[in-house]
Design an enzyme around this catalytic site. Structure first.
Site, mmCIF file in Angstrom:
data_model
loop_
_atom_site.group_PDB
_atom_site.id
_atom_site.type_symbol
_atom_site.label_atom_id
_atom_site.label_comp_id
_atom_site.label_asym_id
_atom_site.label_seq_id
_atom_site.Cartn_x
_atom_site.Cartn_y
_atom_site.Cartn_z
ATOM 1 N N ASP A 1 0.846 -1.184 0.000
ATOM 2 C CA ASP A 1 0.000 0.000 0.000
ATOM 3 C C ASP A 1 0.890 1.245 0.000
ATOM 4 O O ASP A 1 2.089 1.166 0.284
ATOM 5 C CB ASP A 1 -0.910 -0.044 1.239
ATOM 6 C CG ASP A 1 -1.786 1.182 1.369
ATOM 7 O OD1 ASP A 1 -2.484 1.517 0.388
ATOM 8 O OD2 ASP A 1 -1.765 1.815 2.441
ATOM 9 N N ASP B 1 -0.292 5.223 0.857
ATOM 10 C CA ASP B 1 -0.564 6.201 1.916
ATOM 11 C C ASP B 1 -0.648 5.515 3.281
ATOM 12 O O ASP B 1 -1.410 4.566 3.462
ATOM 13 C CB ASP B 1 -1.893 6.927 1.647
ATOM 14 C CG ASP B 1 -1.877 7.690 0.332
ATOM 15 O OD1 ASP B 1 -1.095 8.641 0.222
ATOM 16 O OD2 ASP B 1 -2.652 7.323 -0.573
ATOM 17 N N ASP C 1 -1.681 -0.699 5.945
ATOM 18 C CA ASP C 1 -1.769 0.003 7.232
ATOM 19 C C ASP C 1 -3.168 0.005 7.812
ATOM 20 O O ASP C 1 -3.389 0.634 8.847
ATOM 21 C CB ASP C 1 -1.291 1.452 7.072
ATOM 22 C CG ASP C 1 -2.303 2.314 6.321
ATOM 23 O OD1 ASP C 1 -2.805 1.868 5.260
ATOM 24 O OD2 ASP C 1 -2.604 3.424 6.798
#
Length: 225
Positions: free
Chosen positions: A12, A14, A176
Site C-alpha cells: 500500500d 498512503d 496500514d
C-alpha cells in the site's frame, strides 16, 4: 510465514510507505477555500483517508457542512478543485516513513516481484512514488481507478496478483488498515500491517492480520523468524 514462501508482495502507499497527511490537508483546504467553506483539521482528515479520493472528498464536505451531504454539483466542483490542487503540491508536504527503503530493498533482494496498490488515483500515485525515489522498486503500480472496485474489495488484489504472475497464497499484502487486511483475506493473500498508519482512526492491532511491524525494515526479520 517466511520470505521463501512468497513470490511477490503488494505494498500500500498512503500510511504504509509515505506519510501523505500533509498533502491531503493542504489540497483539501485549498479546495475548501475555493468553495468558501471552513477548513478541516489534520486530525479529522486522518480518520477519513484510505478509501479513495471520492470518499475522502464526500467525507470532508459532510464534515465541514455539519453532516449535510454534498449534492452532485458541489461534489463535482470540489473534485475538480481538489485534483488541481493535489497535483500541484503532490509530495511537497509528505515524507517517506523510516525503514521503507530498507524494507523494499530486502524484499527485492529475496527475489520478490513488487506491486504498489493504492486507492489513490493512479495519476497521483505514480508522480508521488517518483518524487520520493520509490518508483524503481515496483514492477507494477495500480491506483484506485485501475479496476472496477477499490480495496477493501478483493478484486484489486486478485488483478494485481495476476499482473505479478503470482498466486494469492504466495503474495504478501503489506498495508496500514482494515481495508488492506479485509481485501487480502478475501483474495487469499497473507497480510502484514504497519503500526503507524492511518486505519481510519482505529487501533490497527485490533485488525485481523497475520502480523504487525513498526517499520518495513522489520519485514525480513519478522518473516524469517
Amino acid at each position: 510465514m517466511h520470505l521463501s514462501n512468497f513470490d511477490a508482495a503488494i505494498i500500500d502507499l498512503d500510511g504504509t510507505m509515505v506519510d501523505t497527511l500533509g498533502d491531503f490537508v493542504v489540497a483539501l483546504n485549498c479546495m475548501l477555500d475555493g468553495l468558501e467553506l471552513r477548513q478541516v483539521a489534520a486530525e479529522a482528515v486522518a480518520t477519513m483517508v484510505g478509501k479513495g479520493s471520492e470518499h475522502l472528498i464526500h467525507s470532508v464536505l459532510r464534515h465541514v457542512r455539519d453532516g449535510r451531504a454534498a449534492d452532485n454539483a458541489l461534489f463535482d466542483e470540489a473534485w475538480r478543485r481538489y485534483q488541481h490542487h493535489y497535483l500541484a503540491i503532490n509530495g511537497r508536504h509528505s515524507d517517506v516513513y523510516p525503514g521503507v527503503v530498507e524494507g523494499l530493498t530486502v524484499l527485492r533482494a529475496h527475489g520478490l516481484r513488487l506491486a504498489c496498490l493504492t486507492n489513490k488515483p493512479t495519476a497521483f500515485a505514480r508522480p508521488l512514488l517518483a518524487a520520493k525515489g520509490l518508483d524503481g522498486y515496483f514492477d507494477v503500480v495500480f491506483g484506485g481507478d485501475a479496476f472496477e472496485r477499490k480495496k477493501p474489495d478483493p478484486l484489486p488484489l486478485v488483478k494485481t496478483c495476476e499482473a505479478l504472475a503470482s498466486a494469492p497464497e504466495r503474495t504478501l499484502m503489506v498495508g496500514d488498515s482494515s481495508n488492506d487486511a479485509r481485501a487480502a483475506r478475501a483474495a487469499g493473500c497473507p497480510v502484514v500491517l504497519v503500526s503507524y498508519g492511518y486505519n481510519h482512526g482505529e487501533p490497527v492491532r485490533g485488525v485481523d492480520a497475520d502480523g504487525f511491524v513498526d517499520s518495513l525494515a522489520e519485514l525480513g526479520r519478522v518473516l524469517d523468524s
